[in-house]
Design a protein around this motif. Structure first.
Motif, PDB file in Angstrom:
ATOM      1  N   THR A  84     -52.372  -4.298  43.464  1.00 28.85           N
ATOM      2  CA  THR A  84     -53.696  -4.534  44.028  1.00 28.85           C
ATOM      3  C   THR A  84     -54.041  -3.431  45.021  1.00 28.85           C
ATOM      4  O   THR A  84     -53.228  -3.091  45.887  1.00 28.85           O
ATOM      5  CB  THR A  84     -53.766  -5.900  44.737  1.00 28.85           C
ATOM      6  N   HIS A  85     -55.236  -2.876  44.873  1.00 30.42           N
ATOM      7  CA  HIS A  85     -55.704  -1.847  45.799  1.00 30.42           C
ATOM      8  C   HIS A  85     -56.976  -2.338  46.472  1.00 30.42           C
ATOM      9  O   HIS A  85     -57.951  -2.711  45.806  1.00 30.42           O
ATOM     10  CB  HIS A  85     -55.976  -0.534  45.056  1.00 30.42           C
ATOM     11  N   PHE A  86     -56.949  -2.305  47.825  1.00 35.37           N
ATOM     12  CA  PHE A  86     -58.078  -2.806  48.620  1.00 35.37           C
ATOM     13  C   PHE A  86     -58.586  -1.685  49.506  1.00 35.37           C
ATOM     14  O   PHE A  86     -57.812  -0.999  50.181  1.00 35.37           O
ATOM     15  CB  PHE A  86     -57.641  -3.999  49.470  1.00 35.37           C
ATOM     16  N   LYS A  87     -59.892  -1.486  49.489  1.00 36.20           N
ATOM     17  CA  LYS A  87     -60.555  -0.528  50.383  1.00 36.20           C
ATOM     18  C   LYS A  87     -61.623  -1.285  51.150  1.00 36.20           C
ATOM     19  O   LYS A  87     -62.577  -1.811  50.569  1.00 36.20           O
ATOM     20  CB  LYS A  87     -61.178   0.611  49.574  1.00 36.20           C
ATOM     21  N   GLU A  88     -61.442  -1.345  52.467  1.00 34.82           N
ATOM     22  CA  GLU A  88     -62.344  -2.133  53.308  1.00 34.82           C
ATOM     23  C   GLU A  88     -63.793  -1.668  53.156  1.00 34.82           C
ATOM     24  O   GLU A  88     -64.104  -0.479  53.238  1.00 34.82           O
ATOM     25  CB  GLU A  88     -61.915  -2.030  54.774  1.00 34.82           C
ATOM     26  N   GLY A  89     -64.648  -2.624  52.886  1.00 34.43           N
ATOM     27  CA  GLY A  89     -66.069  -2.347  52.761  1.00 34.43           C
ATOM     28  C   GLY A  89     -66.473  -1.746  51.433  1.00 34.43           C
ATOM     29  O   GLY A  89     -67.669  -1.474  51.218  1.00 34.43           O
ATOM     30  N   GLN A  90     -65.513  -1.526  50.512  1.00 34.36           N
ATOM     31  CA  GLN A  90     -65.817  -0.860  49.254  1.00 34.36           C
ATOM     32  C   GLN A  90     -65.488  -1.742  48.041  1.00 34.36           C
ATOM     33  O   GLN A  90     -66.377  -2.126  47.298  1.00 34.36           O
ATOM     34  CB  GLN A  90     -65.051   0.465  49.163  1.00 34.36           C
ATOM     35  N   GLU A  94     -60.477   7.120  46.745  1.00 37.00           N
ATOM     36  CA  GLU A  94     -59.521   7.917  45.965  1.00 37.00           C
ATOM     37  C   GLU A  94     -58.138   7.722  46.574  1.00 37.00           C
ATOM     38  O   GLU A  94     -57.991   7.705  47.791  1.00 37.00           O
ATOM     39  CB  GLU A  94     -59.894   9.406  45.988  1.00 37.00           C
ATOM     40  N   TRP A  95     -57.118   7.590  45.710  1.00 37.69           N
ATOM     41  CA  TRP A  95     -55.761   7.381  46.214  1.00 37.69           C
ATOM     42  C   TRP A  95     -54.748   7.806  45.155  1.00 37.69           C
ATOM     43  O   TRP A  95     -55.091   8.089  44.017  1.00 37.69           O
ATOM     44  CB  TRP A  95     -55.551   5.919  46.600  1.00 37.69           C
ATOM     45  N   GLU A  96     -53.486   7.865  45.572  1.00 37.35           N
ATOM     46  CA  GLU A  96     -52.390   8.220  44.676  1.00 37.35           C
ATOM     47  C   GLU A  96     -51.904   6.959  43.964  1.00 37.35           C
ATOM     48  O   GLU A  96     -51.358   6.052  44.595  1.00 37.35           O
ATOM     49  CB  GLU A  96     -51.228   8.861  45.452  1.00 37.35           C
ATOM     50  N   LEU A 113     -57.200  -2.531  33.854  1.00 36.22           N
ATOM     51  CA  LEU A 113     -57.867  -3.180  34.982  1.00 36.22           C
ATOM     52  C   LEU A 113     -57.906  -4.685  34.742  1.00 36.22           C
ATOM     53  O   LEU A 113     -58.382  -5.136  33.701  1.00 36.22           O
ATOM     54  CB  LEU A 113     -59.285  -2.625  35.141  1.00 36.22           C
ATOM     55  N   ASP A 114     -57.407  -5.442  35.721  1.00 32.13           N
ATOM     56  CA  ASP A 114     -57.377  -6.896  35.605  1.00 32.13           C
ATOM     57  C   ASP A 114     -58.616  -7.515  36.244  1.00 32.13           C
ATOM     58  O   ASP A 114     -59.353  -8.263  35.593  1.00 32.13           O
ATOM     59  CB  ASP A 114     -56.109  -7.437  36.258  1.00 32.13           C
ATOM     60  N   THR A 115     -58.864  -7.196  37.522  1.00 40.50           N
ATOM     61  CA  THR A 115     -60.046  -7.705  38.221  1.00 40.50           C
ATOM     62  C   THR A 115     -60.595  -6.629  39.155  1.00 40.50           C
ATOM     63  O   THR A 115     -59.860  -5.733  39.590  1.00 40.50           O
ATOM     64  CB  THR A 115     -59.717  -8.954  39.062  1.00 40.50           C
ATOM     65  N   ILE A 116     -61.871  -6.729  39.450  1.00 35.82           N
ATOM     66  CA  ILE A 116     -62.491  -5.843  40.440  1.00 35.82           C
ATOM     67  C   ILE A 116     -63.667  -6.557  41.076  1.00 35.82           C
ATOM     68  O   ILE A 116     -64.392  -7.321  40.418  1.00 35.82           O
ATOM     69  CB  ILE A 116     -62.929  -4.501  39.814  1.00 35.82           C
TER      70      ILE A 116
END
Length: 225
Positions: A129-135, A115-117, A37-40
């Motif tokens: 980079t993975h983005f989930k709106e509002g999360q 949750e995602w693949e 994990l680089d950033t969150i």
């Protein structure tokens, strides 16, 4: 001069296999697809009452990876990839893993950020980079993961990287073999030197007795005895 005890060939072979096993266990030696994990940045928490969230990452079949530094929402957390809880997971070459970020809850089912693949092919130049709106918004690193197959230029670059890694492995194995051959050659040379030294000492000892016999003959001591 006191020489160390000789090393048997069986012990040398044992040391060789131990060294090869150690090389195989080095991360990255054989293209391990370790994800860090680089950033969150989490945008919200799911607790009813104000409290520090307990955030963790998990892929199907893996253990929970808790993120102890993530303590509040709307703060960007940056990591070095060397934290005690890193890496997050290891990806197969051609299969994906069902992964996600969660918030642990004591009195009810854990909340799901998303949750995602997660696939090796998602990474471009080792970054995803993975983005989930509002999360949340998170960036992952995986230097040994392949790039998207749709990008031919990047795909060729990944192939070149794999070729270089294979070459490095071959060089390491050849170096180990050369070292073992050198050790065996030194061992054989040492045994040969020991044999020659024994023969030389025996010859010197016999010569010494011959010289003593000659002196006794000259002095006439041999007949008196």
């Amino acid at each position: 001069m006191r020489w160390p005890p000789p090393i048997s060939l069986r012990r040398l072979l044992f040391l060789f296999f131990v060294l090869v096993d150690a090389l195989c266990s080095i991360p990255g030696t054989f293209s391990s697809r370790l994800v860090t994990l680089d950033t969150i940045d989490i945008f919200t928490t799911h607790e009813w009452f104000p409290s520090k969230p307990i955030v963790y990452f998990r892929c199907n079949g893996d253990n929970k990876i808790y993120l102890p530094d993530v303590k509040e929402a709307n703060s960007i957390y940056t990591f070095k990839g060397q934290e005690s809880w890193q890496p997050l997971t290891e990806l197969p070459e051609k299969k994906c893993k069902r992964c996600g970020f969660y918030e642990e809850d004591t009195f009810k089912r854990d909340d799901v950020f998303d949750e995602w693949e997660l696939c090796s092919s998602d990474f471009k130049d080792g970054k995803y980079t993975h983005f989930k709106e509002g999360q949340f918004n998170a960036t992952f690193l995986c230097p040994n993961c392949t790039a998207s197959a749709g990008d031919s230029g990047t795909h060729e670059s990944a192939s070149e990287v794999e070729t270089k890694k294979t070459s490095v492995v071959v060089i390491i194995v050849v170096s180990v073999l050369a070292s073992v051959i050198l050790i065996i050659a030194l061992f054989v040379g040492y045994k040969y030197w020991q044999k020659k030294r024994r023969e030389r000492d025996q010859a010197r000892f016999l010569k010494l007795f011959e010289e003593v016999d000659d002196i006794e003959d000259e002095l006439g001591l041999g007949n008196e005895l």
